[in-house]
Design an enzyme around this catalytic site. Sequence first.
Site: not given
Length: 327
Positions: A65, A69, A97, A195
Amino acid sequence: MATLRILLLLFLQLAVLFFAVEPANAQGLKLDFYKKTCTRAESIVRKTTTQFISRAPTLAAPLLRMHFHDCFVRGCDGSVLLNSTKNNQAEKDAIPNQSLRGYQVIDAAKTAVERVCPGVVSCADILALVARDAVLTIKGPFWDVPTGRRDGTVSRGSEALANLPSPFANITQLKSSFLRKGLSAKDLAVLSGGHTIGTSHCSSFTNRLYNFTGKGDTDPSFDPNYIVQLKKKCNPGDVTSLVQMDPGSFKIFDQDYYTLVVKSRGLFQSDAALLDDSQTKAYVKLQSTTQRSTFLKDFSNSMVKMGKIQVLTGKAGEIRKRCSLVN
């Protein structure tokens, strides 16, 4: 003779074109970028990552992730790794975040590489390699990581809020967000499959359980039986409890995520939204039913594509000495 002159002219034109394009390509990303300047770079990063993930497999999801990001804000330039200063809130401290973790893995890999090749390997490349190696350590797919990224020197929390796809986003917002980064609707459906590993704070989806339209209602697109289960784990206003995104196999990188989405059990609104577009819905249904899923291969391809978003190469940016600080 005239034909010879024409051929010679064409050759010269092609030669000019080659020399005009070649330096630009040479400054870009490529496999084994550090082959001559830091031969052991990738093996050092992999060894460090494997050591961490072997002890704490749940770090794989947040590291994946973190790379995502990073790339969605200013491109894959390591800006998500920078610390806030007195006068600036950095990306890592922006609300989307604040749940990221695993920075110690990046720092350890950077320290190990700096010991052998000081000032050569960027934090942006290390983050891209760590994300891949973390997924690989939990028996997820392998993908090639072209390297040669340089580190950015700017990190703004406001840009994280503006650029990162929200778990509350609808399909129009999601497709638009991905398109701005050069990613397709298929990439959206594929990368959402990340996910399949990891956990989420209740606050990212409790609106679907308790107050979906502001009237104390539940999300009608959410499996009501699943809502009952989730309410036992998440109270209204709960910001600390964690829930598995892929219950029962949240440590295993597989296509089960798509089965959950088809059953209306995707945890986020952004998961459920994949059923609101013909292309993303078709992909979700295909991966949830086929015995010969293409998900792992597709995920590898989309990760390579994502890893090239707005990269800094050549003389742009810098090679940070420490990943949390500009030089």
